[in-house]
Design a protein around this motif. Structure first.
Motif, mmCIF file in Angstrom:
data_model
loop_
_atom_site.group_PDB
_atom_site.id
_atom_site.type_symbol
_atom_site.label_atom_id
_atom_site.label_comp_id
_atom_site.label_asym_id
_atom_site.label_seq_id
_atom_site.Cartn_x
_atom_site.Cartn_y
_atom_site.Cartn_z
ATOM 1 N N ARG A 148 -3.347 -38.548 -25.642
ATOM 2 C CA ARG A 148 -3.343 -37.679 -24.622
ATOM 3 C C ARG A 148 -2.221 -37.914 -23.343
ATOM 4 N NH1 ARG A 148 -7.359 -40.996 -23.481
ATOM 5 N NH2 ARG A 148 -9.241 -39.870 -23.690
ATOM 6 N N GLY A 149 -1.087 -39.177 -23.470
ATOM 7 C CA GLY A 149 -0.160 -38.925 -22.621
ATOM 8 C C GLY A 149 1.212 -38.425 -22.943
ATOM 9 N N LYS A 150 1.067 -38.172 -24.229
ATOM 10 C CA LYS A 150 1.491 -37.053 -24.237
ATOM 11 C C LYS A 150 0.973 -35.445 -24.098
ATOM 12 C CE LYS A 150 4.471 -39.358 -27.968
ATOM 13 N NZ LYS A 150 5.329 -39.536 -27.288
ATOM 14 N N ALA A 151 -0.162 -35.502 -24.067
ATOM 15 C CA ALA A 151 0.063 -34.263 -23.620
ATOM 16 C C ALA A 151 -0.317 -33.674 -21.943
ATOM 17 C CB ALA A 151 -1.672 -33.615 -24.231
ATOM 18 N N GLU A 152 -0.758 -34.593 -21.758
ATOM 19 C CA GLU A 152 -0.510 -34.664 -20.443
ATOM 20 C C GLU A 152 0.897 -34.155 -19.676
ATOM 21 O OE1 GLU A 152 -2.555 -37.978 -18.314
ATOM 22 O OE2 GLU A 152 -4.365 -37.794 -19.607
ATOM 23 N N LYS A 153 1.623 -35.016 -20.548
ATOM 24 C CA LYS A 153 3.074 -34.462 -20.195
ATOM 25 C C LYS A 153 3.366 -33.687 -20.485
ATOM 26 C CE LYS A 153 7.295 -36.359 -18.374
ATOM 27 N NZ LYS A 153 8.453 -35.685 -19.159
ATOM 28 N N ASN A 199 -2.100 -26.714 -25.543
ATOM 29 C CA ASN A 199 -2.462 -27.985 -24.974
ATOM 30 C C ASN A 199 -3.755 -28.535 -24.767
ATOM 31 O OD1 ASN A 199 -1.148 -30.264 -24.701
ATOM 32 N ND2 ASN A 199 -0.947 -30.018 -22.836
ATOM 33 N N LEU A 200 -4.064 -27.684 -24.060
ATOM 34 C CA LEU A 200 -5.339 -27.402 -23.282
ATOM 35 C C LEU A 200 -6.378 -27.959 -25.230
ATOM 36 C CD1 LEU A 200 -5.961 -24.688 -21.104
ATOM 37 C CD2 LEU A 200 -5.589 -27.457 -20.395
ATOM 38 N N MET A 201 -6.138 -27.374 -25.761
ATOM 39 C CA MET A 201 -6.886 -27.861 -27.012
ATOM 40 C C MET A 201 -6.892 -29.434 -27.129
ATOM 41 S SD MET A 201 -6.525 -26.480 -31.246
ATOM 42 C CE MET A 201 -7.021 -24.516 -30.383
ATOM 43 N N LEU A 202 -6.019 -29.672 -27.235
ATOM 44 C CA LEU A 202 -5.756 -30.686 -26.958
ATOM 45 C C LEU A 202 -5.962 -32.045 -26.592
ATOM 46 C CD1 LEU A 202 -1.623 -31.111 -28.590
ATOM 47 C CD2 LEU A 202 -3.647 -31.270 -30.277
ATOM 48 N N ARG A 203 -6.493 -31.400 -24.962
ATOM 49 C CA ARG A 203 -6.908 -32.164 -24.556
ATOM 50 C C ARG A 203 -8.395 -32.492 -24.551
ATOM 51 N NH1 ARG A 203 -4.129 -31.268 -18.555
ATOM 52 N NH2 ARG A 203 -4.746 -33.202 -17.941
ATOM 53 N N CYS A 204 -9.203 -31.556 -25.243
ATOM 54 C CA CYS A 204 -10.356 -31.182 -25.698
ATOM 55 C C CYS A 204 -10.723 -32.510 -26.900
ATOM 56 C CB CYS A 204 -11.063 -30.208 -25.542
ATOM 57 S SG CYS A 204 -11.093 -29.069 -24.513
ATOM 58 N N VAL A 205 -9.846 -31.869 -27.686
ATOM 59 C CA VAL A 205 -9.711 -33.069 -28.540
ATOM 60 C C VAL A 205 -10.174 -35.037 -28.342
ATOM 61 C CG1 VAL A 205 -8.230 -33.828 -30.295
ATOM 62 C CG2 VAL A 205 -8.531 -32.044 -30.092
ATOM 63 N N THR A 206 -9.300 -35.167 -27.131
ATOM 64 C CA THR A 206 -9.223 -36.349 -27.150
ATOM 65 C C THR A 206 -10.325 -36.860 -26.320
ATOM 66 O OG1 THR A 206 -7.668 -35.696 -24.781
ATOM 67 C CG2 THR A 206 -5.907 -36.826 -26.541
ATOM 68 N N ARG A 212 -15.665 -32.387 -35.452
ATOM 69 C CA ARG A 212 -15.314 -31.716 -34.637
ATOM 70 C C ARG A 212 -13.572 -32.158 -34.367
ATOM 71 N NH1 ARG A 212 -20.235 -31.955 -32.103
ATOM 72 N NH2 ARG A 212 -19.516 -32.516 -30.242
ATOM 73 N N ALA A 213 -13.420 -33.110 -33.712
ATOM 74 C CA ALA A 213 -11.910 -33.494 -33.417
ATOM 75 C C ALA A 213 -11.065 -33.387 -34.232
ATOM 76 C CB ALA A 213 -11.883 -34.753 -32.804
ATOM 77 N N ARG A 214 -11.637 -33.698 -35.957
ATOM 78 C CA ARG A 214 -9.792 -33.406 -36.886
ATOM 79 C C ARG A 214 -10.115 -31.962 -37.245
ATOM 80 N NH1 ARG A 214 -9.489 -33.439 -42.436
ATOM 81 N NH2 ARG A 214 -8.460 -34.573 -43.056
ATOM 82 N N ALA A 215 -11.111 -31.234 -36.959
ATOM 83 C CA ALA A 215 -11.172 -30.012 -37.796
ATOM 84 C C ALA A 215 -10.320 -29.324 -36.005
ATOM 85 C CB ALA A 215 -12.180 -29.478 -37.097
ATOM 86 N N SER A 216 -10.532 -29.611 -34.974
ATOM 87 C CA SER A 216 -9.658 -29.165 -33.894
ATOM 88 C C SER A 216 -8.248 -29.345 -34.665
ATOM 89 C CB SER A 216 -10.139 -29.363 -32.895
ATOM 90 O OG SER A 216 -11.642 -29.726 -32.561
ATOM 91 N N LEU A 217 -7.874 -30.462 -34.797
ATOM 92 C CA LEU A 217 -7.010 -30.636 -35.088
ATOM 93 C C LEU A 217 -5.817 -29.674 -35.644
ATOM 94 C CD1 LEU A 217 -6.672 -35.185 -35.298
ATOM 95 C CD2 LEU A 217 -5.491 -33.912 -33.240
#
Length: 333
Positions: free
Chosen positions: A295-300, A125-132, A145-150
């Motif tokens: 971002r909202g779903k990752a935080e939740k 989940n922390l990875m997703l927060r870096c993506v956002t 980079r974001a696309r690769a991280s997804l």
């Protein structure tokens, strides 16, 4: 979380050892019968609270948190029941002690496996927060980079966790020993074994549900409980509804029955489609809404994982405290 690479291993390859187990010792003294009845009423009420109001409740992290919270209460109740029985440890049958210690050490291992997977989910989940964070910029390199991280997130979230796999073998062992030692010439011993049976049933079932959620394939029990137990029908109804929903989820090709994780996976897939492979030369569609949703779903998810982790830690401490208390009493005697 892992996708099954081989046909899922079924529990009990040599056949299901569970049979219809009926409570014995119905001619208990009134005081002991009252202690057992109070324990079983509380168990039945907890099982009713867990019954999902809709299929969307299975498996949500809030439902899993409640399941672990109620499991903690049941294990606390067994400690209270032992005190009410006034059955000093020196009077325990050696088999009862072995059963209690065996259950407790296996449950500690199960807790560690669950905590390990929750930590894995949190890291993903922390990875997703870096993506956002990268997607807040329209810079082409950051978008790439974001696309690769997804894509890496999907691989990471689907990776196998050996500790959870090992947890299945532990649950097999707990299930195979569900039928506790027979008790002769001890009414208090009968009450203790009947109560421990209820604890084991709730524990084995709930831990198998957690394992199914984290493994990416159904690893479920179908326990047969006699209706003569006051909590038997409530448990059977709960087990049937939860197991059916989990099996249905996997039969439709979904990689997880976890509702929050499934919702994030949909957001990730959507963003992956929106961001072009080469954002330097291709037009990038507006990302603001999609990024905000992710971002909202990752935080939740982060909040829910934190709450569930706390409940698992509490369960670990309750089991450990009960085990330490028994060992201390044995040394003292």
């Amino acid at each position: 979380m892992s996708r099954p690479q081989t046909p899922p291993r079924q529990f009990f390859p040599f056949g299901n050892p569970f049979r219809m187990i009926s409570p014995k010792g119905s001619n208990l003294p009134s005081k002991l019968a009252a202690i057992l009845n109070a324990f079983e009423r509380s168990l039945a009420e907890r099982l009713r609270k867990l019954h999902p109001s809709s299929k969307d409740d299975v498996l949500s992290l809030s439902w899993m948190k409640l399941a672990m919270e109620l499991l903690c209460e049941t294990h606390s109740d067994i400690k209270t029941l032992i005190k009410e029985l006034d059955l000093p440890v020196p009077d325990w049958n050696e088999k009862w002690i072995d059963v209690y210690l065996d259950i407790s050490v296996k449950l500690l291992d199960v807790c560690n496996a669950i905590s390990s997977e929750l930590s894995h989910l949190n890291q993903s989940n922390l990875m997703l927060r870096c993506v956002t964070h990268n997607l807040d910029s329209a810079e082409s390199k950051r978008l790439a980079r974001a696309r690769a991280s997804l894509g890496q997130w999907k691989q990471n979230i689907s990776s196998s966790n050996s500790r959870v796999k090992n947890c299945c073998a532990i649950l097999d062992s707990l299930g195979e020993s569900l039928d506790l030692p027979k008790v002769k010439n001890s009414a208090k011993g009968k009450v203790l074994m009947l109560a421990l049976y209820g604890v084991k049933v709730q524990t084995v079932f709930m831990c198998s549900v957690f394992a199914s959620a984290f493994l990416g394939s159904p690893k479920l029990f179908d326990l047969k409980i006699a209706d003569t137990y006051s909590w038997g029908q409530t448990f059977s109804s709960l087990q049937n509804d939860v197991n059916n929903e989990i099996r249905s989820t996997y039969s439709h090709g979904k990689f997880t029955p976890l509702k929050e994780l499934e919702a994030i996976d949909q957001c990730v897939a959507n963003l992956h489609k929106i961001i072009p492979e080469n954002p330097e030369v291709e037009e990038v569609k507006p990302l603001e809404n999609a990024v905000s949703e992710l971002r909202g779903k990752a935080e939740k998810l982060s909040e829910d994982l934190h709450l569930l982790t706390n409940e698992v830690d509490s369960f670990f401490q309750i089991v450990l405290a009960g085990r330490d208390a028994l060992l201390s009493s044995l040394r003292g005697s």
